[in-house]
Design a protein around this motif. Structure first.
Motif, PDB file in Angstrom:
ATOM      1  N   CYS A  20     -11.697  -0.568  -9.810  1.00  0.00           N
ATOM      2  CA  CYS A  20     -10.659  -0.026 -10.293  1.00  0.00           C
ATOM      3  C   CYS A  20     -10.235  -0.189 -11.755  1.00  0.00           C
ATOM      4  O   CYS A  20      -9.907   0.830 -12.337  1.00  0.00           O
ATOM      5  CB  CYS A  20      -9.165  -0.875  -9.699  1.00  0.00           C
ATOM      6  N   LEU A  68       1.790   1.944  -3.634  1.00  0.00           N
ATOM      7  CA  LEU A  68       0.738   2.386  -4.382  1.00  0.00           C
ATOM      8  C   LEU A  68       0.425   3.837  -4.055  1.00  0.00           C
ATOM      9  O   LEU A  68       0.503   4.695  -5.091  1.00  0.00           O
ATOM     10  CB  LEU A  68      -0.416   1.684  -4.078  1.00  0.00           C
ATOM     11  N   GLU A  80      -3.502  -5.180  -7.279  1.00  0.00           N
ATOM     12  CA  GLU A  80      -3.107  -5.592  -5.737  1.00  0.00           C
ATOM     13  C   GLU A  80      -4.473  -6.124  -5.274  1.00  0.00           C
ATOM     14  O   GLU A  80      -4.127  -7.045  -4.372  1.00  0.00           O
ATOM     15  CB  GLU A  80      -2.949  -4.317  -5.270  1.00  0.00           C
ATOM     16  N   GLU A 103      -8.776  -2.634   2.456  1.00  0.00           N
ATOM     17  CA  GLU A 103      -9.318  -1.487   1.435  1.00  0.00           C
ATOM     18  C   GLU A 103     -10.530  -1.645   1.115  1.00  0.00           C
ATOM     19  O   GLU A 103     -11.315  -0.693   1.129  1.00  0.00           O
ATOM     20  CB  GLU A 103      -8.241  -1.993   0.213  1.00  0.00           C
ATOM     21  N   PHE A 121       0.786   7.126  -6.661  1.00  0.00           N
ATOM     22  CA  PHE A 121      -0.386   8.125  -6.673  1.00  0.00           C
ATOM     23  C   PHE A 121       0.137   9.510  -6.473  1.00  0.00           C
ATOM     24  O   PHE A 121      -0.275  10.172  -7.253  1.00  0.00           O
ATOM     25  CB  PHE A 121      -1.240   7.833  -5.600  1.00  0.00           C
ATOM     26  N   GLN A 123      -3.775  -0.706  -8.914  1.00  0.00           N
ATOM     27  CA  GLN A 123      -4.602  -0.896  -7.542  1.00  0.00           C
ATOM     28  C   GLN A 123      -5.341  -1.908  -7.692  1.00  0.00           C
ATOM     29  O   GLN A 123      -5.635  -2.689  -6.870  1.00  0.00           O
ATOM     30  CB  GLN A 123      -5.284   0.313  -7.551  1.00  0.00           C
ATOM     31  N   ARG A 149       0.856  -1.206   0.141  1.00  0.00           N
ATOM     32  CA  ARG A 149       0.061   0.042  -0.091  1.00  0.00           C
ATOM     33  C   ARG A 149       0.898   1.205  -0.190  1.00  0.00           C
ATOM     34  O   ARG A 149       0.347   2.446  -0.608  1.00  0.00           O
ATOM     35  CB  ARG A 149      -0.960   0.114   1.250  1.00  0.00           C
ATOM     36  N   PHE A 167      -1.963   3.761 -12.280  1.00  0.00           N
ATOM     37  CA  PHE A 167      -2.350   3.800 -10.874  1.00  0.00           C
ATOM     38  C   PHE A 167      -3.520   2.957 -10.652  1.00  0.00           C
ATOM     39  O   PHE A 167      -3.608   1.888  -9.744  1.00  0.00           O
ATOM     40  CB  PHE A 167      -2.431   5.200 -10.272  1.00  0.00           C
ATOM     41  N   SER A 168      -4.542   3.207 -11.309  1.00  0.00           N
ATOM     42  CA  SER A 168      -5.897   2.531 -11.162  1.00  0.00           C
ATOM     43  C   SER A 168      -5.724   0.930 -11.422  1.00  0.00           C
ATOM     44  O   SER A 168      -6.296   0.332 -10.855  1.00  0.00           O
ATOM     45  CB  SER A 168      -7.276   3.099 -12.070  1.00  0.00           C
ATOM     46  N   GLU A 186      -8.317   8.337  -1.402  1.00  0.00           N
ATOM     47  CA  GLU A 186      -7.231   7.458  -0.949  1.00  0.00           C
ATOM     48  C   GLU A 186      -6.678   7.428   0.419  1.00  0.00           C
ATOM     49  O   GLU A 186      -6.262   6.583   0.936  1.00  0.00           O
ATOM     50  CB  GLU A 186      -6.143   7.415  -2.047  1.00  0.00           C
TER      51      GLU A 186
END
Lengths: 410, 410
Positions: free
Chosen positions: A210, A144, A174, A373, A148, A171, A141, A167-168, A359
């Motif tokens: 995501c 990430l 992950e 999350e 971001f 995510q 995390r 980034f999306s 976020e």
């Protein structure tokens, strides 16, 4: 010394090029972090199987996984050195938004320094599988969050889009990794309770969310590859998912099921990595193209300025009307080029600022309230629905509260 | 070389301080620009009276006014030199958002270079009063756009607020200056037509709008001073306003009326300048206070790091748990301090991005469609109402169209 409009037109264009070069550097860092996250996800998966089997299987894989993480760490470190902490790097400039970026990097580096003791605990079976998994997920995390933050350094809409898409996607990948780990634990233990069902469903929903964002911002090439891979998702994977999400006990040989699930999900996650690599390539290409465009534009500017008759630079001097118009054209051209970017960027920045708030609020719920999350997302979404407010508003309110709690040392 | 979390915590704090120092520098530039705008407004006013009186009065004032503008230009130039075009200035850093800022400065410098020929035309009565006024107003507009761009370089919410308050106030003051000029022309010519009435009403409404935004973001001290001055607005001023906005012909001696109107409005505008100076002082104080806070926090960090036992920096080494916690505390502290700023900043940035879009769309309407500021504002507002959209959405759509038109060379 008296500075003229032309000095600043040239300086503006040069600075635009430097900003783009920094974005390229940022993109390279993001690429290295993407690789580090990928091997961390693998290490988490292997550790998971090892712990679930009470150390029976995959003990031999652990040191190999740790080694891969260390190699990826070294690659990231090379990019961090290039970032230049003192502020005298690449052409004497540091990246935009450096204080926030550096703070995120500090968090990443600290989280990585907690891995050696974690590995010792895993090796000696001195940690539960959920605790080990949460520890890895927390480390990932922080990575990430760095990606971001890097997306926020961009002053170019095309690059911002590419970074947001990437980034999306990271995510979503992950969450797929967390699904793999949770499923493996369930199949190995031959048992999924109601809580596990809820968690799995939330992880699946989170992935969809995501990848939806990814499709909004992604380049057509990455999108095409991703759509192709979705279609290739095996029916075996879907059957496993159904069992994990609905059955309480699984009948087959526990170890076989767990390993098979792990293989199937790993194929899926590795396929995601290839999409991620394409996204990274597009990001780099996009930066390089913008740099080339800006350099051509800069050369043209310099040429036009070179063709202008020499003039006394003093502002009291009268500039001939013809020359004044030529200068005005250059001044306005540069201004127009930047403004064209700004109109699109304004909307993206708002999107980015709102997502950043959400976020962070999620991060706070996860770190201080021990949520996953998807739980954190659901909490915020429920609050937003109940109070008839938008997600970013709720996130902002929650962060203000979090700040007060932090000040009181709670 | 292996970089540690602590290296980046310190780098993050140091960069925070550098960013604040740059904001201070930006604030000083804004102060110098505010002074330049003030004397430009005076020169516009005097030229106006001179042209309206067919060169009968205030001819002796013109060179004095021009000299004041040149002095203010020199002061701005000193700040521009400090900005460092090559990128090796203050601590080796250049300001954030430099390409956009430099482009705005180029526009300002070019607009200033058009003043000497304008002054010649005025001196020799070779330009109409409205054309001269529009020319001066356009020069001032480029200066306001620069101030607005400077506001966008701030990564600190308190400073952003102070900059937004100051920009809105400067905008309101400029509309007051345009009202002075328009009124003076009308009184001198003993005639206000329907178009002039509408323009004056729009300028008054525009001022209210700007001062409303100012009250949203201003410091209480500046607000108190402003409220005190509103109460002091003379009844004579209000009587003049009423005549200018409603009567077609004015009866009294034209020249006396015009000069008296000019005096009364000048008292009002000079009073605005004192509020502006207070705003500037608050902005500077705010930057300096934030720098002091960050420096104290940085010193504390360094002290804590100094007290930590020396450790082998290599990441494979095991960091003792106690030390790891101490490092974590420092890492999280810096991250929390930045996040506390971010939550507030996100909202402000959205506000700023939206206002920027609206300002640019207005600027385009003024520059390429020959509208005044109030006309441009009304055009956008009417479009928004008719299409049931928000002002920033309309502005964004308009700028996209403007870009296409610019590409086609229209």
């Amino acid at each position: 010394m008296v500075l003229s409009a032309l000095d600043f037109v040239l300086a503006s264009k040069k600075r635009e090029i430097i900003d783009l070069q920094q974005l390229l550097q940022m993109g390279q860092l993001v690429g290295a972090v993407s690789q580090l996250i990928h091997v961390l996800q693998r290490e988490r998966g292997s550790s998971n199987i090892y712990l679930c089997s009470q150390g029976e299987i995959w003990g031999d894989q652990l040191s190999e996984r740790a080694l891969q993480v260390q190699l990826a760490e070294q690659a990231v470190n090379q990019h961090l050195i290039a970032l230049d902490l003192s502020g005298h790097a690449l052409n004497g400039h540091t990246v935009a938004n450096a204080s926030r970026l550096f703070s995120r990097i500090a968090t990443v580096l600290h989280s990585l320094s907690t891995l050696p003791p974690l590995r010792q605990q895993i090796q000696t079976l001195n940690i539960s599988q959920p605790d080990a998994m949460n520890h890895y997920s927390e480390v990932i995390r922080t990575h990430l969050a760095l990606v971001f933050e890097a997306a926020d350094t961009s002053g170019d809409p095309t690059v911002s889009r590419a970074l947001l898409a990437m980034f999306s996607f990271m995510q979503g990948k992950e969450l797929a990794g967390q699904e793999r780990a949770l499923g493996a634990a369930g199949f190995a233990g031959q048992y999924f309770d109601e809580h596990a069902h809820q968690q799995l469903l939330a992880l699946i929903e989170g992935q969809e969310r995501c990848f939806q964002t990814f499709t909004e911002f992604a380049d057509p090439r990455a999108l095409a590859l991703w759509r192709q891979q979705i279609r290739a998702d095996s029916s075996e994977f879907e059957r496993f998912r159904r069992i994990a999400c609905t059955c309480t006990t699984t009948n087959a040989e526990a170890c076989d099921m767990a390993l098979r699930w792990f293989d199937v999900t790993t194929v899926r996650i590795d396929a995601m990595k290839t999409v991620e690599d394409v996204l990274e390539g597009i990001l780099m290409e996009c930066c390089r193209q913008r740099i080339r465009d800006a350099e051509v534009s800069c050369a043209l500017q310099q040429q036009e300025i070179g063709q202008m008759p020499q003039q006394d630079n003093h502002y009291a001097a009268l500039i001939p009307p013809q020359l004044s118009r030529a200068i005005l054209e250059l001044v306005e051209q540069q201004s127009r080029q930047l403004q064209a970017l700004d109109a699109e960027l304004a909307g993206l920045r708002t999107t980015l600022a709102e997502r950043k708030l959400v976020e962070r609020a999620k991060g706070w719920l996860m770190q201080y309230q021990g949520m996953t999350e998807p739980q954190a997302h659901k909490t915020l979404r429920d609050m937003a629905m109940n109070q008839n407010k938008k997600l970013p508003q709720i996130a902002e309110a929650m962060l203000s509260v979090a700040e007060v709690l932090a000040r009181k040392g709670i």
